[in-house]
Design a protein around this motif. Structure first.
Motif, PDB file in Angstrom:
ATOM      1  N   VAL A   3       1.590  -8.850  -0.810  1.00  0.00           N
ATOM      2  CA  VAL A   3       2.027  -8.052  -1.761  1.00  0.00           C
ATOM      3  C   VAL A   3       2.926  -7.618  -2.325  1.00  0.00           C
ATOM      4  O   VAL A   3       3.636  -7.180  -1.128  1.00  0.00           O
ATOM      5  N   VAL A   4       3.234  -8.532  -2.973  1.00  0.00           N
ATOM      6  CA  VAL A   4       5.095  -8.253  -3.050  1.00  0.00           C
ATOM      7  C   VAL A   4       5.582  -7.593  -4.566  1.00  0.00           C
ATOM      8  O   VAL A   4       5.370  -7.627  -5.689  1.00  0.00           O
ATOM      9  N   ILE A   5       5.387  -6.449  -4.382  1.00  0.00           N
ATOM     10  CA  ILE A   5       6.833  -5.606  -5.536  1.00  0.00           C
ATOM     11  C   ILE A   5       7.874  -5.694  -5.728  1.00  0.00           C
ATOM     12  O   ILE A   5       8.516  -5.341  -5.343  1.00  0.00           O
ATOM     13  N   SER A   6       7.757  -6.267  -7.271  1.00  0.00           N
ATOM     14  CA  SER A   6       9.571  -6.954  -7.503  1.00  0.00           C
ATOM     15  C   SER A   6       9.845  -6.204  -9.214  1.00  0.00           C
ATOM     16  O   SER A   6       8.509  -6.481  -9.955  1.00  0.00           O
ATOM     17  N   PRO A   7      10.608  -6.396  -9.161  1.00  0.00           N
ATOM     18  CA  PRO A   7      10.536  -5.836 -11.049  1.00  0.00           C
ATOM     19  C   PRO A   7      11.399  -6.856 -11.797  1.00  0.00           C
ATOM     20  O   PRO A   7      11.841  -6.731 -12.678  1.00  0.00           O
ATOM     21  N   LEU A   8      11.473  -8.009 -11.011  1.00  0.00           N
ATOM     22  CA  LEU A   8      12.211  -9.393 -11.728  1.00  0.00           C
ATOM     23  C   LEU A   8      10.425 -10.436 -12.425  1.00  0.00           C
ATOM     24  O   LEU A   8      10.740 -11.044 -11.563  1.00  0.00           O
ATOM     25  N   ILE A   9      10.040  -9.963 -13.573  1.00  0.00           N
ATOM     26  CA  ILE A   9       9.061  -9.535 -14.600  1.00  0.00           C
ATOM     27  C   ILE A   9       9.637 -11.817 -14.165  1.00  0.00           C
ATOM     28  O   ILE A   9       8.767 -12.550 -14.287  1.00  0.00           O
ATOM     29  N   ALA A  10      10.907 -11.729 -15.348  1.00  0.00           N
ATOM     30  CA  ALA A  10      11.718 -13.125 -15.417  1.00  0.00           C
ATOM     31  C   ALA A  10      11.238 -14.200 -14.736  1.00  0.00           C
ATOM     32  O   ALA A  10      11.828 -14.827 -14.493  1.00  0.00           O
ATOM     33  N   LEU A  11      11.251 -13.515 -13.714  1.00  0.00           N
ATOM     34  CA  LEU A  11      11.505 -14.939 -12.361  1.00  0.00           C
ATOM     35  C   LEU A  11      10.757 -14.991 -11.179  1.00  0.00           C
ATOM     36  O   LEU A  11      10.617 -15.938 -10.860  1.00  0.00           O
ATOM     37  N   LEU A  35       1.447   0.677 -10.509  1.00  0.00           N
ATOM     38  CA  LEU A  35       1.033   2.036 -10.658  1.00  0.00           C
ATOM     39  C   LEU A  35      -0.017   1.940 -11.847  1.00  0.00           C
ATOM     40  O   LEU A  35      -0.112   3.056 -11.134  1.00  0.00           O
ATOM     41  N   THR A  36      -0.332   1.360 -12.311  1.00  0.00           N
ATOM     42  CA  THR A  36      -1.688   1.454 -13.160  1.00  0.00           C
ATOM     43  C   THR A  36      -3.162   2.339 -11.922  1.00  0.00           C
ATOM     44  O   THR A  36      -3.475   1.172 -10.704  1.00  0.00           O
ATOM     45  N   PRO A  37      -3.929   2.832 -12.373  1.00  0.00           N
ATOM     46  CA  PRO A  37      -4.937   2.585 -12.141  1.00  0.00           C
ATOM     47  C   PRO A  37      -5.841   1.732 -11.833  1.00  0.00           C
ATOM     48  O   PRO A  37      -6.528   1.312 -10.650  1.00  0.00           O
ATOM     49  N   ARG A  38      -6.002   0.526 -12.534  1.00  0.00           N
ATOM     50  CA  ARG A  38      -6.935  -0.511 -12.318  1.00  0.00           C
ATOM     51  C   ARG A  38      -6.480  -1.090 -11.627  1.00  0.00           C
ATOM     52  O   ARG A  38      -7.154  -2.224 -10.616  1.00  0.00           O
ATOM     53  N   CYS A  39      -5.056  -1.601 -11.321  1.00  0.00           N
ATOM     54  CA  CYS A  39      -4.009  -2.339 -10.348  1.00  0.00           C
ATOM     55  C   CYS A  39      -4.229  -1.963  -8.864  1.00  0.00           C
ATOM     56  O   CYS A  39      -4.394  -2.369  -7.332  1.00  0.00           O
ATOM     57  N   LEU A  40      -4.086  -0.465  -8.771  1.00  0.00           N
ATOM     58  CA  LEU A  40      -4.384   0.000  -7.471  1.00  0.00           C
ATOM     59  C   LEU A  40      -5.644  -0.261  -7.200  1.00  0.00           C
ATOM     60  O   LEU A  40      -5.648  -0.370  -6.202  1.00  0.00           O
ATOM     61  N   GLU A  41      -6.446   0.297  -7.906  1.00  0.00           N
ATOM     62  CA  GLU A  41      -8.118   0.217  -7.641  1.00  0.00           C
ATOM     63  C   GLU A  41      -8.756  -1.050  -7.294  1.00  0.00           C
ATOM     64  O   GLU A  41      -8.996  -1.447  -5.827  1.00  0.00           O
ATOM     65  N   LEU A  42      -8.108  -2.804  -7.807  1.00  0.00           N
ATOM     66  CA  LEU A  42      -7.952  -3.601  -7.400  1.00  0.00           C
ATOM     67  C   LEU A  42      -7.479  -4.239  -6.371  1.00  0.00           C
ATOM     68  O   LEU A  42      -8.579  -4.649  -5.182  1.00  0.00           O
ATOM     69  N   LEU A  43      -6.347  -3.278  -5.486  1.00  0.00           N
ATOM     70  CA  LEU A  43      -5.776  -3.464  -3.980  1.00  0.00           C
ATOM     71  C   LEU A  43      -7.212  -3.164  -3.470  1.00  0.00           C
ATOM     72  O   LEU A  43      -7.229  -3.473  -2.042  1.00  0.00           O
ATOM     73  N   GLU A  44      -7.488  -2.343  -3.379  1.00  0.00           N
ATOM     74  CA  GLU A  44      -8.407  -1.197  -2.785  1.00  0.00           C
ATOM     75  C   GLU A  44      -9.656  -1.458  -2.485  1.00  0.00           C
ATOM     76  O   GLU A  44     -10.377  -1.995  -1.742  1.00  0.00           O
ATOM     77  N   ALA A  45      -9.838  -2.947  -3.293  1.00  0.00           N
ATOM     78  CA  ALA A  45     -11.353  -3.831  -3.091  1.00  0.00           C
ATOM     79  C   ALA A  45     -10.636  -5.193  -2.936  1.00  0.00           C
ATOM     80  O   ALA A  45     -11.356  -5.734  -2.459  1.00  0.00           O
ATOM     81  N   SER A  46      -9.684  -5.061  -2.941  1.00  0.00           N
ATOM     82  CA  SER A  46      -8.870  -6.565  -1.978  1.00  0.00           C
ATOM     83  C   SER A  46      -8.877  -6.552  -0.330  1.00  0.00           C
ATOM     84  O   SER A  46      -8.634  -5.159  -0.083  1.00  0.00           O
ATOM     85  N   SER A  47      -8.505  -7.659   0.237  1.00  0.00           N
ATOM     86  CA  SER A  47      -7.746  -7.468   1.578  1.00  0.00           C
ATOM     87  C   SER A  47      -6.646  -7.732   1.475  1.00  0.00           C
ATOM     88  O   SER A  47      -6.425  -9.113   0.562  1.00  0.00           O
ATOM     89  N   ILE A  48      -5.844  -6.849   2.068  1.00  0.00           N
ATOM     90  CA  ILE A  48      -4.138  -6.591   1.815  1.00  0.00           C
ATOM     91  C   ILE A  48      -3.906  -7.095   2.609  1.00  0.00           C
ATOM     92  O   ILE A  48      -3.986  -6.310   4.168  1.00  0.00           O
ATOM     93  N   ALA A  49      -3.210  -7.588   3.381  1.00  0.00           N
ATOM     94  CA  ALA A  49      -2.287  -8.551   4.619  1.00  0.00           C
ATOM     95  C   ALA A  49      -1.029  -7.505   4.749  1.00  0.00           C
ATOM     96  O   ALA A  49      -0.842  -6.448   5.610  1.00  0.00           O
ATOM     97  N   LEU A  50      -0.263  -7.266   4.120  1.00  0.00           N
ATOM     98  CA  LEU A  50       0.968  -6.638   3.824  1.00  0.00           C
ATOM     99  C   LEU A  50       1.508  -6.168   2.407  1.00  0.00           C
ATOM    100  O   LEU A  50       1.784  -6.529   1.745  1.00  0.00           O
ATOM    101  N   PHE A  51       2.393  -4.553   2.037  1.00  0.00           N
ATOM    102  CA  PHE A  51       3.622  -5.125   1.075  1.00  0.00           C
ATOM    103  C   PHE A  51       4.904  -5.047   1.240  1.00  0.00           C
ATOM    104  O   PHE A  51       4.846  -4.746   2.270  1.00  0.00           O
ATOM    105  N   ALA A  52       5.444  -5.790   0.376  1.00  0.00           N
ATOM    106  CA  ALA A  52       6.699  -6.044   0.583  1.00  0.00           C
ATOM    107  C   ALA A  52       7.271  -5.670  -1.008  1.00  0.00           C
ATOM    108  O   ALA A  52       7.185  -6.076  -1.665  1.00  0.00           O
TER     109      ALA A  52
END
Length: 606
Positions: free
Chosen positions: A65-73, A123-140
């Motif tokens: 999961v890559v956290i990036s502010p660059l929505i347009a890209l 940071l929305t509850p929905r997304c955090l719950e989605l990540l908790e229900a999934s297999s996550i390799a790493l956060f970048a």
């Protein structure tokens, strides 16, 4: 790196991304992340940061999961990975409900290798719950400098990303940025709870970038001469401080035959997105923008970055100029700088509605920026020293190629300081210099300043010379500007030793700007990249083929292949897929997709 992990990582690097070997600290970082460790990575733009999280994400179980502010890209980033055969997607506000649902379902089902998410969405509850229900390799966490409240690009939502450590303690995290001084690094560690993370700090040097700062005379006209002399037909970025100046400069360049587009936060979102897309997908576009544009821009062939106004900090300047030459080929960082830039930046800090501590930090950052502009020595040495890196003179910046002449300016500075004192520290630069040079203007007579002892004592120098001296003295902090009193000049406490003859002052001697003759950006200091006539013919055919292919796939041309890869293909003239496979930048997916076309094209050209 363990032998097994090393072999797997190298296989991914070669087969997916098409590169023969890791560069610098990449192998160490990939190994750490693959083994589940945390990392803080500082690596210059174009240094290969993305591979540091993309490869571990492919090696580990689950989705990176890559956290990036660059929505347009994000769309372009995902498209580029898809061309490599990597299963990538994004979640952000540009998607429809159905599109977002398909992405969420793919994540839950383990069908994604990489997912790009905007911090607000994550940071929305929905997304955090989605990540908790999934297999996550790493956060970048990309563009991690955005967490710094003292930095040039602070994003409030980044502070809340400490939630990743709290809710996913077993998932390795990586914070990445190209720009962070010691204070910003400390903030990243503290706010993202990366105290136990291993830090990787690569060289900040970008040797393919030539730094040049010129005396501001006509501004836009100087910019036009620079582009026409050195960068006709090249892609470039021009930074301006205000939205109005962006619009006016883009219009001026277009009227002068340069294909330019404006970009700033006050424009309609759809127009901004369209302009950004054209810049990324077309050749030879010049983007004129405020600093709202540029973060994360992956376009590799930006040949110049120009500043028509003084940046607020060396961090901002370094990051903005770093958008040039990401492909490793020569690029220019060019800036015009004058007295008004110093006055304007000082005023902006003084008049800002912020606490005194923040103003002091901003003033210190501006002083460092001014130090780069006024240095008599190598600009690269000065720039790298700011980031804590020692280096030798580069031989490639303007101060190395044409060393400035310094002179003992003590007497001249004393004349200037005395004149400011004699006029009561109540007048601005224009009036002070008129007194110094002995002007017979009505205003001088009205105030009877022609009767002062300092009247005309500077008549031996031109107005341009005195303005250069004044600019440098303000930059040194000997003179302050009273913005509450119409920009009048006043003496700082540090001026006293100079007036009393207790301190000597050396300054740059003013040199009248000379219109340069057309020169190639690939002059001394750069690797020779010229191709033979037959190689050049193949290269041009490949570029045209790439344009058409990119149009069919609806992606930027560099997503298909970088110029550097096309050059290597043109040099190698591969006659088979096996020969093409060994060219840097040609992975298995691209070999399968485009290899036969490339071989056939080379045969036709030969």
């Amino acid at each position: 790196m363990t032998e097994d992990t090393q072999a797997r990582a190298l296989h991914v690097l070669q087969s997916v991304f098409g590169y023969p070997a890791f560069r610098g600290q990449q192998a160490e970082i990939v190994d750490l992340m693959a083994q589940g460790g945390d990392a803080l990575v500082l690596m210059p733009t174009g240094g290969g940061k993305s591979l540091c999280y993309q490869i571990p994400a492919l090696l580990r179980q689950g989705c990176g999961v890559v956290i990036s502010p660059l929505i347009a890209l994000m769309q372009d980033q995902v498209d580029a990975l898809a061309e490599l055969g990597v299963r990538a997607a994004f979640l952000n506000s540009t998607q429809s409900f159905d599109e977002a649902m398909r992405t969420e379902r793919a994540l839950r089902m383990g069908e994604l290798d990489l997912l790009y998410v905007a911090p607000e969405r994550l940071l929305t509850p929905r997304c955090l719950e989605l990540l908790e229900a999934s297999s996550i390799a790493l956060f970048a966490i990309d563009e991690a400098h955005c967490v710094s409240q003292w930095g040039h690009d602070f994003r409030p939502e980044y502070i809340r990303l400490s939630v990743l450590h709290e809710r996913f303690p077993q998932v390795p995290r990586m914070a990445l940025t190209a720009t962070a001084d010691f204070q910003t690094r400390a903030e990243i560690v503290e706010r993202l709870q990366l105290q136990d993370a291993q830090q990787f700090i690569s060289s900040f040097d970008r040797p393919n970038i030539r730094y040049q700062i010129v005396e501001k005379e006509t501004g836009r006209r100087q910019l036009l001469d620079f582009i026409k002399n050195e960068h006709v037909g090249d892609a470039g970025i021009v930074y301006c401080l205000s939205r109005k100046k962006v619009e006016e400069t883009a219009e001026f360049l277009n009227e002068s035959g340069i294909s330019a587009l404006p970009y700033h936060a006050g424009m309609d979102y759809a127009v901004r997105s369209r302009h950004q897309s054209r810049f990324l997908r077309e050749d030879g576009i010049v983007m004129v923008a405020t600093i709202a544009f540029g973060m994360g821009i992956d376009k590799p062939d930006v040949r110049f970055v120009a500043h028509l106004d003084l940046p607020k900090s060396l961090e901002g300047y370094y990051q903005e100029t770093g958008r040039g030459g990401r492909d490793g080929l020569p690029a220019n960082a060019w800036m015009t700088y004058g007295l008004q830039d110093v006055v304007q930046q000082r005023r902006m800090i003084e008049e800002s509605d912020t606490e005194d501590t923040f103003k002091r930090v901003q003033s210190a950052k501006l002083d460092a920026m001014l130090g780069l502009c006024e240095t008599l020595n190598c600009r690269r040495v000065r720039l790298l020293d700011y980031f804590g890196q020692q280096s030798a003179p580069c031989g490639n910046c303007d101060t190395c190629l044409s060393p400035p002449v310094s002179f003992d300016a003590t007497e001249s500075v004393q004349k200037l300081l005395s004149t400011i004192y004699r006029v009561g520290q109540r007048f601005g630069a224009v009036h002070v210099l008129e007194v110094l040079r002995g002007s017979d203007s009505e205003k001088i007579k009205q105030w009877r300043h022609h009767e002062l002892s300092t009247f005309g004592i500077g008549s031996d120098k031109s107005e341009a010379e005195w303005r250069a001296i004044l600019r440098q003295v303000i930059a040194m902090g000997l003179i302050e500007i009273d913005h509450e009193n119409y920009g009048s000049l006043r003496l700082a406490a540090t001026a006293r030793p100079v007036l009393k003859g207790e301190q000597q002052i050396a300054l740059r001697r003013y040199q009248k700007p000379v219109k340069q003759k057309r020169t190639a950006a690939k002059s001394s200091g750069f690797t020779e990249m010229d191709l033979s006539a037959s190689q050049q013919a193949i290269f041009e055919r490949l570029r045209w083929w790439r344009v058409e292919t990119a149009r069919e796939h609806n992606v930027p041309a560099y997503v298909i292949f970088h110029d550097a890869t096309l050059r290597e293909i043109a040099k190698a003239k591969p006659a088979s897929l096996d020969e093409l496979r060994v060219v840097s930048g040609v992975g298995e997916r691209k070999l399968e997709s485009y290899g036969p076309q490339i071989i056939a094209l080379i045969e036709q050209t030969e």
